[in-house]
Motif scaffolding. Structure first.
Motif, PDB file in Angstrom:
ATOM      1  N   GLY A 208       0.826  -1.204   0.000  1.00  0.00           N
ATOM      2  CA  GLY A 208       0.000   0.000   0.000  1.00  0.00           C
ATOM      3  C   GLY A 208       0.856   1.248   0.000  1.00  0.00           C
ATOM      4  N   SER A 209       0.226   2.395   0.259  1.00  0.00           N
ATOM      5  CA  SER A 209       0.952   3.661   0.226  1.00  0.00           C
ATOM      6  C   SER A 209       0.403   4.641   1.250  1.00  0.00           C
ATOM      7  N   VAL A 210       1.230   5.648   1.556  1.00  0.00           N
ATOM      8  CA  VAL A 210       0.884   6.703   2.506  1.00  0.00           C
ATOM      9  C   VAL A 210       1.046   8.047   1.818  1.00  0.00           C
ATOM     10  N   TYR A 211       0.031   8.885   1.936  1.00  0.00           N
ATOM     11  CA  TYR A 211       0.070  10.263   1.438  1.00  0.00           C
ATOM     12  C   TYR A 211       0.524  11.174   2.580  1.00  0.00           C
ATOM     13  N   PHE A 212       1.385  12.140   2.280  1.00  0.00           N
ATOM     14  CA  PHE A 212       1.834  13.094   3.293  1.00  0.00           C
ATOM     15  C   PHE A 212       1.648  14.521   2.785  1.00  0.00           C
ATOM     16  N   GLU A 213       1.545  15.448   3.730  1.00  0.00           N
ATOM     17  CA  GLU A 213       1.387  16.856   3.371  1.00  0.00           C
ATOM     18  C   GLU A 213       1.915  17.719   4.514  1.00  0.00           C
ATOM     19  N   THR A 214       2.453  18.882   4.163  1.00  0.00           N
ATOM     20  CA  THR A 214       2.909  19.843   5.158  1.00  0.00           C
ATOM     21  C   THR A 214       2.258  21.195   4.891  1.00  0.00           C
ATOM     22  N   ARG A 215       2.099  21.965   5.944  1.00  0.00           N
ATOM     23  CA  ARG A 215       1.637  23.351   5.826  1.00  0.00           C
ATOM     24  C   ARG A 215       2.549  24.231   6.676  1.00  0.00           C
ATOM     25  N   GLY A 216       2.784  25.449   6.211  1.00  0.00           N
ATOM     26  CA  GLY A 216       3.569  26.416   6.967  1.00  0.00           C
ATOM     27  C   GLY A 216       5.050  26.413   6.691  1.00  0.00           C
ATOM     28  N   VAL A 217       5.522  25.613   5.741  1.00  0.00           N
ATOM     29  CA  VAL A 217       6.951  25.569   5.420  1.00  0.00           C
ATOM     30  C   VAL A 217       7.327  26.849   4.674  1.00  0.00           C
ATOM     31  N   PRO A 218       8.329  27.591   5.129  1.00  0.00           N
ATOM     32  CA  PRO A 218       8.700  28.842   4.447  1.00  0.00           C
ATOM     33  C   PRO A 218       9.367  28.585   3.104  1.00  0.00           C
ATOM     34  N   ALA A 242      11.063  -1.581   3.568  1.00  0.00           N
ATOM     35  CA  ALA A 242      10.033  -2.074   2.642  1.00  0.00           C
ATOM     36  C   ALA A 242       9.476  -1.002   1.717  1.00  0.00           C
ATOM     37  N   THR A 243      10.051   0.223   1.712  1.00  0.00           N
ATOM     38  CA  THR A 243       9.589   1.215   0.751  1.00  0.00           C
ATOM     39  C   THR A 243      10.145   0.897  -0.630  1.00  0.00           C
ATOM     40  N   ILE A 294       3.908  21.138   0.791  1.00  0.00           N
ATOM     41  CA  ILE A 294       4.683  20.033   0.230  1.00  0.00           C
ATOM     42  C   ILE A 294       3.855  18.777   0.402  1.00  0.00           C
ATOM     43  N   TYR A 295       3.667  18.025  -0.676  1.00  0.00           N
ATOM     44  CA  TYR A 295       2.853  16.810  -0.582  1.00  0.00           C
ATOM     45  C   TYR A 295       3.384  15.739  -1.518  1.00  0.00           C
ATOM     46  N   GLY A 296       3.018  14.492  -1.231  1.00  0.00           N
ATOM     47  CA  GLY A 296       3.441  13.368  -2.062  1.00  0.00           C
ATOM     48  C   GLY A 296       3.019  12.063  -1.433  1.00  0.00           C
ATOM     49  N   GLU A 297       3.633  10.973  -1.868  1.00  0.00           N
ATOM     50  CA  GLU A 297       3.296   9.678  -1.287  1.00  0.00           C
ATOM     51  C   GLU A 297       4.477   8.723  -1.349  1.00  0.00           C
ATOM     52  N   ILE A 298       4.427   7.718  -0.473  1.00  0.00           N
ATOM     53  CA  ILE A 298       5.450   6.676  -0.391  1.00  0.00           C
ATOM     54  C   ILE A 298       4.755   5.331  -0.500  1.00  0.00           C
ATOM     55  N   THR A 299       5.382   4.406  -1.219  1.00  0.00           N
ATOM     56  CA  THR A 299       4.809   3.082  -1.452  1.00  0.00           C
ATOM     57  C   THR A 299       5.596   2.012  -0.709  1.00  0.00           C
ATOM     58  N   TRP A 300       4.863   1.042  -0.144  1.00  0.00           N
ATOM     59  CA  TRP A 300       5.456  -0.123   0.526  1.00  0.00           C
ATOM     60  C   TRP A 300       5.052  -1.399  -0.192  1.00  0.00           C
ATOM     61  N   PRO A 339       3.014   7.307  11.339  1.00  0.00           N
ATOM     62  CA  PRO A 339       3.839   8.132  12.231  1.00  0.00           C
ATOM     63  C   PRO A 339       5.323   8.129  11.856  1.00  0.00           C
ATOM     64  N   VAL A 340       5.796   7.077  11.190  1.00  0.00           N
ATOM     65  CA  VAL A 340       7.194   7.041  10.749  1.00  0.00           C
ATOM     66  C   VAL A 340       7.403   8.066   9.635  1.00  0.00           C
ATOM     67  N   VAL A 341       6.465   8.132   8.701  1.00  0.00           N
ATOM     68  CA  VAL A 341       6.538   9.113   7.617  1.00  0.00           C
ATOM     69  C   VAL A 341       6.533  10.532   8.183  1.00  0.00           C
ATOM     70  N   GLU A 342       5.617  10.791   9.101  1.00  0.00           N
ATOM     71  CA  GLU A 342       5.552  12.119   9.701  1.00  0.00           C
ATOM     72  C   GLU A 342       6.847  12.458  10.427  1.00  0.00           C
ATOM     73  N   ALA A 343       7.422  11.476  11.098  1.00  0.00           N
ATOM     74  CA  ALA A 343       8.661  11.709  11.840  1.00  0.00           C
ATOM     75  C   ALA A 343       9.811  12.077  10.917  1.00  0.00           C
ATOM     76  N   MET A 344       9.998  11.311   9.846  1.00  0.00           N
ATOM     77  CA  MET A 344      11.118  11.578   8.949  1.00  0.00           C
ATOM     78  C   MET A 344      10.907  12.862   8.161  1.00  0.00           C
ATOM     79  N   LEU A 345       9.668  13.184   7.852  1.00  0.00           N
ATOM     80  CA  LEU A 345       9.365  14.446   7.196  1.00  0.00           C
ATOM     81  C   LEU A 345       9.709  15.605   8.129  1.00  0.00           C
ATOM     82  N   ALA A 346       9.318  15.485   9.397  1.00  0.00           N
ATOM     83  CA  ALA A 346       9.595  16.538  10.364  1.00  0.00           C
ATOM     84  C   ALA A 346      11.091  16.707  10.602  1.00  0.00           C
TER      85      ALA A 346
END
Length: 381
Positions: A208-218, A242-243, A294-300, A339-346
């Motif tokens: 499957g896959s996970v979509y990510f997005e950020t707001r407020g990045v300068p 496994a990505t 910033i947005y995108g997705e990661i596949t496993w 939460p792993v995606v959010e962590a590495m993005l942060a």
């Protein structure tokens, strides 16, 4: 063994094996003055920990974090923050049949071929359990970013051939944690759960896959070529076990879009600054942030530890043998990967903000080099 450190100013260095005594991470580069306690980190670890539902491994790990350094009287001191998460429910005996017979599509043989040895219990260092360290570090990064108005969110947008429709920023915040699949579209989450159940009952797994997005990045973060934001995000996301793919903006869809349609015109915003019209670039142009989300997705791929019978070879006896991985494993990875995606993005974005001077790398107040004699958050009043 190298490759255990990530980041440049905000650095995390990790240790631990899946069935060892403990997992751990040292976070360097956290400015002094951040209010932080174990509950802040634990909230994120609880989202990743095993045993949350029937679609996760039944391994009974509380993943309780202990902060060992870098915090005094509830505030960071600017020195390295050491965190330890003990392993409480390791059962290595089930892995003894695979000491010299690699499990199909795991890192068993490649680790042994490179190092001449490996910790074979639960996959050792190659286990996805190691990401518990990343989530602990990410909890700190997310808290610092919040002081600058930067937020990261993610959800499961596809399992197998079931794909969720696009969801709003608000839905990502409100609905992702409402179901065990962590899909922010409740109706699709039910379909995904049914599909996962089918594979689990058959002794199989699914990707499957996970979509990510950020707001407020300068705008203005990143540098051309090897230090571009997408370059660093690619390293961060493709390091997650496994990505198989990372994309941002239009991603793979850009193959089917003409230049005139993908190109974004420019206009002035309310402050008189140029801004792109649209965001098919996913908030990134020339490897540098535009200030747009910033947005995108990661596949496993499907988890490789499955109870279905497979074939392997024993490199000591030279014989083929049947392999059946009996243990406690996830039938699907994206729900716990959110939460792993959010962590590495942060962690990646915070590193860029520190490098770009958007955050004082020494203190969370004042200018670099200043010392405020009245500033003593750890001193009792």
């Amino acid at each position: 063994m190298n490759g255990n450190r990530f980041g440049r100013l905000f650095q995390l260095t990790t240790f631990g094996e899946s069935h060892g005594e403990a997992m751990g991470v040292t976070v360097s580069g956290c400015p002094a003055g951040l209010e932080l306690d174990e509950a802040d980190v634990q909230a994120e670890l609880d989202r990743r920990k095993p045993g949350q539902s029937h679609i996760t491994t039944s391994r009974g790990e509380p993943d309780a974090v202990a902060i060992k350094s870098g915090v005094q009287d509830g505030y960071t001191t600017g020195t390295p923050i050491g965190m330890v998460i003990e392993n409480k429910d390791a059962r290595s005996g089930k892995y003894e049949p695979f000491i010299t017979a690699p499990r199909p599509s795991h890192g068993d043989f490649t680790y042994s071929a490179k190092f001449g040895t490996r910790n074979w219990g639960g996959g050792g260092r190659s286990s996805a359990r190691e990401t518990v360290n990343w989530v602990a570090a990410g909890a700190i990064a997310k808290k610092i970013l919040a002081t600058e108005g930067v937020e990261v969110r993610a959800h499961v947008n596809q399992i197998g051939d079931i794909e969720a429709p696009p969801v709003s920023w608000e839905d990502l915040g409100e609905h992702t944690e409402e179901n065990e699949v962590r899909c922010a579209h409740p109706e699709t989450a039910e379909e995904m759960r049914d599909l996962i159940d089918e594979y689990q009952e058959a002794g199989d797994s699914i990707g499957g896959s996970v979509y990510f997005e950020t707001r407020g990045v300068p705008r203005g973060l990143g540098a051309p070529r090897f230090d571009g934001v997408p370059s660093r995000l690619g390293q961060a996301f493709m390091s997650i076990p496994a990505t198989t793919a990372f994309e941002f903006g239009l991603g793979r869809g850009a193959r089917e879009v003409a230049g005139i349609d993908r190109n974004e015109d420019w206009e002035f915003d309310a402050d008189g600054d140029p801004v792109p019209v649209g965001n098919d670039h996913g908030g990134l142009q020339g490897g540098i942030t535009t200030g747009e989300p910033i947005y995108g997705e990661i596949t496993w791929h499907a988890p490789t530890s499955i109870p279905k019978e497979q074939t392997t070879v024993d490199w000591e006896t030279g014989e083929e043998k049947e392999a059946q991985v009996i243990g406690r494993h996830d039938p699907v990875l994206p729900p716990r990967a959110v939460p792993v995606v959010e962590a590495m993005l942060a962690c990646t974005l915070l590193d860029f903000m520190l490098l770009g001077g958007r955050i004082n790398p020494d203190r969370l107040d004042g200018q670099p080099g200043e010392y405020d004699t009245d500033y003593h958050p750890s001193q009792p009043e």
